[in-house]
Design a protein around this motif. Structure first.
Motif, PDB file in Angstrom:
ATOM      1  N   ARG A 163       0.820  -1.214   0.000  1.00 35.34           N
ATOM      2  CA  ARG A 163       0.000   0.000   0.000  1.00 35.34           C
ATOM      3  C   ARG A 163       0.852   1.261   0.000  1.00 35.34           C
ATOM      4  N   ALA A 164       2.095   1.149   0.498  1.00 34.90           N
ATOM      5  CA  ALA A 164       3.006   2.296   0.529  1.00 34.90           C
ATOM      6  C   ALA A 164       3.886   2.368  -0.717  1.00 34.90           C
ATOM      7  N   PHE A 165       3.700   1.422  -1.630  1.00 36.69           N
ATOM      8  CA  PHE A 165       4.544   1.374  -2.830  1.00 36.69           C
ATOM      9  C   PHE A 165       4.229   2.562  -3.727  1.00 36.69           C
ATOM     10  N   ARG A 167       5.715   5.422  -7.082  1.00 34.08           N
ATOM     11  CA  ARG A 167       6.488   5.503  -8.312  1.00 34.08           C
ATOM     12  C   ARG A 167       7.979   5.522  -8.000  1.00 34.08           C
ATOM     13  N   ASP A 168       8.375   6.237  -6.961  1.00 33.84           N
ATOM     14  CA  ASP A 168       9.791   6.296  -6.600  1.00 33.84           C
ATOM     15  C   ASP A 168      10.326   4.917  -6.244  1.00 33.84           C
ATOM     16  N   ALA A 169       9.518   4.116  -5.573  1.00 32.60           N
ATOM     17  CA  ALA A 169       9.940   2.758  -5.230  1.00 32.60           C
ATOM     18  C   ALA A 169      10.106   1.902  -6.484  1.00 32.60           C
ATOM     19  N   LEU A 170       9.207   2.107  -7.447  1.00 35.24           N
ATOM     20  CA  LEU A 170       9.319   1.377  -8.713  1.00 35.24           C
ATOM     21  C   LEU A 170      10.587   1.794  -9.451  1.00 35.24           C
ATOM     22  N   VAL A 171      10.869   3.080  -9.484  1.00 34.39           N
ATOM     23  CA  VAL A 171      12.086   3.570 -10.132  1.00 34.39           C
ATOM     24  C   VAL A 171      13.317   2.964  -9.471  1.00 34.39           C
ATOM     25  N   LYS A 172      13.345   2.926  -8.156  1.00 29.90           N
ATOM     26  CA  LYS A 172      14.489   2.368  -7.431  1.00 29.90           C
ATOM     27  C   LYS A 172      14.692   0.902  -7.792  1.00 29.90           C
ATOM     28  N   SER A 173      13.603   0.139  -7.857  1.00 33.99           N
ATOM     29  CA  SER A 173      13.697  -1.276  -8.220  1.00 33.99           C
ATOM     30  C   SER A 173      14.195  -1.454  -9.646  1.00 33.99           C
ATOM     31  N   PHE A 174      13.647  -0.658 -10.565  1.00 36.75           N
ATOM     32  CA  PHE A 174      14.035  -0.799 -11.969  1.00 36.75           C
ATOM     33  C   PHE A 174      15.489  -0.394 -12.199  1.00 36.75           C
ATOM     34  N   ARG A 175      15.974   0.568 -11.439  1.00 33.69           N
ATOM     35  CA  ARG A 175      17.386   0.937 -11.567  1.00 33.69           C
ATOM     36  C   ARG A 175      18.302  -0.233 -11.216  1.00 33.69           C
ATOM     37  N   GLN A 176      17.860  -1.081 -10.313  1.00 31.80           N
ATOM     38  CA  GLN A 176      18.662  -2.226  -9.891  1.00 31.80           C
ATOM     39  C   GLN A 176      18.667  -3.346 -10.929  1.00 31.80           C
ATOM     40  N   ILE A 177      17.589  -3.478 -11.687  1.00 29.76           N
ATOM     41  CA  ILE A 177      17.447  -4.668 -12.525  1.00 29.76           C
ATOM     42  C   ILE A 177      17.646  -4.427 -14.014  1.00 29.76           C
ATOM     43  N   SER A 194       1.829   3.985 -14.296  1.00 34.72           N
ATOM     44  CA  SER A 194       0.400   4.083 -14.616  1.00 34.72           C
ATOM     45  C   SER A 194      -0.248   2.704 -14.644  1.00 34.72           C
ATOM     46  N   LEU A 195       0.472   1.718 -15.183  1.00 27.17           N
ATOM     47  CA  LEU A 195      -0.055   0.355 -15.273  1.00 27.17           C
ATOM     48  C   LEU A 195      -0.095  -0.328 -13.907  1.00 27.17           C
ATOM     49  N   VAL A 196       0.921  -0.073 -13.091  1.00 27.40           N
ATOM     50  CA  VAL A 196       0.940  -0.655 -11.740  1.00 27.40           C
ATOM     51  C   VAL A 196      -0.156  -0.032 -10.885  1.00 27.40           C
ATOM     52  N   GLU A 197      -0.303   1.286 -10.990  1.00 27.85           N
ATOM     53  CA  GLU A 197      -1.230   2.025 -10.141  1.00 27.85           C
ATOM     54  C   GLU A 197      -2.689   1.830 -10.539  1.00 27.85           C
ATOM     55  N   CYS A 198      -2.930   1.507 -11.803  1.00 28.04           N
ATOM     56  CA  CYS A 198      -4.302   1.365 -12.310  1.00 28.04           C
ATOM     57  C   CYS A 198      -5.114   0.405 -11.435  1.00 28.04           C
ATOM     58  N   ASN A 199      -6.367   0.756 -11.199  1.00 31.82           N
ATOM     59  CA  ASN A 199      -7.273  -0.078 -10.397  1.00 31.82           C
ATOM     60  C   ASN A 199      -6.698  -0.384  -9.013  1.00 31.82           C
ATOM     61  N   GLY A 201      -3.642  -0.919  -7.922  1.00 34.71           N
ATOM     62  CA  GLY A 201      -2.790  -2.093  -7.943  1.00 34.71           C
ATOM     63  C   GLY A 201      -1.889  -2.301  -6.733  1.00 34.71           C
ATOM     64  N   PRO A 202      -1.276  -1.244  -6.166  1.00 34.35           N
ATOM     65  CA  PRO A 202      -0.364  -1.479  -5.046  1.00 34.35           C
ATOM     66  C   PRO A 202      -0.987  -2.210  -3.860  1.00 34.35           C
ATOM     67  N   ARG A 203      -2.283  -2.095  -3.672  1.00 39.61           N
ATOM     68  CA  ARG A 203      -2.900  -2.736  -2.505  1.00 39.61           C
ATOM     69  C   ARG A 203      -2.947  -4.261  -2.620  1.00 39.61           C
ATOM     70  N   ILE A 204      -2.680  -4.808  -3.821  1.00 38.29           N
ATOM     71  CA  ILE A 204      -2.693  -6.274  -3.957  1.00 38.29           C
ATOM     72  C   ILE A 204      -1.312  -6.847  -4.258  1.00 38.29           C
ATOM     73  N   MET A 205      -0.269  -6.015  -4.239  1.00 40.17           N
ATOM     74  CA  MET A 205       1.053  -6.513  -4.612  1.00 40.17           C
ATOM     75  C   MET A 205       1.517  -7.634  -3.686  1.00 40.17           C
ATOM     76  N   HIS A 206       1.150  -7.558  -2.397  1.00 42.95           N
ATOM     77  CA  HIS A 206       1.540  -8.611  -1.458  1.00 42.95           C
ATOM     78  C   HIS A 206       0.820  -9.925  -1.750  1.00 42.95           C
ATOM     79  N   LYS A 207      -0.311  -9.843  -2.461  1.00 43.80           N
ATOM     80  CA  LYS A 207      -1.022 -11.063  -2.862  1.00 43.80           C
ATOM     81  C   LYS A 207      -0.416 -11.650  -4.141  1.00 43.80           C
ATOM     82  N   LEU A 208      -0.028 -10.790  -5.068  1.00 42.42           N
ATOM     83  CA  LEU A 208       0.585 -11.269  -6.310  1.00 42.42           C
ATOM     84  C   LEU A 208       1.945 -11.928  -6.045  1.00 42.42           C
TER      85      LEU A 208
END
Length: 300
Positions: A163-165, A167-177, A194-199, A201-208
């Motif tokens: 839920r706290a995820f 855009r900055d967190a996504l950028v940090k992860s992508f810089r690593q990989i 935009s695709l991650v945040e749609c609907n 999305g961050p609230r279900i990342m722990h389920k995915l």
């Protein structure tokens, strides 16, 4: 020559929808010929394939969907997400499109696991898989090296982390990989987010993220299917990917007879974004090296 980009706004306008187990799923299809199913990774969506989409559609009937919980598809909160269900979704999409001939698979990351499940089902005579190409992904749990963010999502506090995820967190992860010279632009990061945040999305990342332990459960079944050798396989892998790079390919060569592998120097976890021209070249080369046997026709 670089491949033409499909802007996310244009990509979204081309989507269609069907219902899978009560949930709306967005999908795309283009071209004619043998069906080629493109299966995206975590935490992004089918737009990952946009550089390859038009070149592949010139030769094949390309098909892709945003899987349940991803991109522009439904992201139900009270749902237990499963790689096996995502394989069911891919088969439901093929049935919706009335595709009955053998299907070719091109998969990445999380999608590799879905493709492995479809490959196992091929040998159980539940689907006909004609070929499969894997891009960077955790084909073997013993070689998968998750990021800290993934480990935190798997922890008891995962629901809070998701839920706290941001855009900055996504950028940090992508810089690593991503590879050091092939990182996405700020504009591309806006689109990925935009695709991650749609609907929401961050609230279900722990389920995915439960796909990581699910891979361990299915490991022997999936590896056995890859070892059968009856379906042509290739791995096209970004070498410097810290999650599933050269070390994963080394394990693949140890376990898979007559392993067909391609390593892309300097490329990270998203080769279809970082080096689409090379991926296209190596994919088409793979397809040109084998011809499907004639289909069995029942006689009475």
């Amino acid at each position: 020559m670089p491949l033409a980009e499909i802007p996310l706004s244009a990509w979204r306008k081309r989507s269609q929808s069907f219902v899978f187990r009560g949930q709306p799923i967005r999908y795309w299809t283009a071209g004619q010929g043998e069906p080629l199913l493109l299966i995206h990774g975590f935490p992004t969506a089918s737009w990952d394939w946009h550089y390859l989409w038009q070149p592949l559609a010139q030769r094949f009937r390309v098909i892709a969907c945003d899987m349940l919980g991803f991109g522009d598809s439904a992201k139900p909160l009270n749902h237990t997400y499963s790689l096996l269900e995502q394989a069911d979704l891919q088969q439901a999409l093929l049935a919706h499109l009335q595709i009955e001939q053998p299907v070719h698979l091109l998969a990445h990351d999380y999608g590799d696991s879905v493709a492995q499940e479809l490959l196992a089902r091929h040998y159980e005579e539940k689907i006909e898989v004609a070929s499969c190409v894997f891009l960077n992904g955790g084909l073997f749990p013993e070689t998968h090296r998750p990021l800290l963010a993934q480990k935190l999502l798997l922890s008891p506090l995962g629901w809070m982390i998701g839920r706290a995820f941001t855009r900055d967190a996504l950028v940090k992860s992508f810089r690593q990989i991503f590879g050091p010279d092939t990182r996405p632009s700020e504009s591309e990061m806006d689109d990925f987010w935009s695709l991650v945040e749609c609907n929401r999305g961050p609230r279900i990342m722990h389920k995915l993220i439960t796909y990581i332990p699910e891979r361990r459960v299915q490991r022997d079944r999936w590896v056995s299917a890859m070892q059968r050798g009856e379906v042509p396989l290739r791995v096209i892998d970004g070498e410097v990917d810290p999650i599933s790079g050269a070390h994963m390919v080394e394990r693949y060569r140890e376990l898979i007879p007559d392993a067909d592998t391609v390593l892309l120097p300097g490329i990270g976890h998203y080769p279809q974004i970082e080096a689409p021209v090379q991926v296209l070249k190596h994919y088409l080369e793979f397809r040109d090296h084998f011809v499907l046997p004639p289909r069995k026709v029942a006689c009475s």
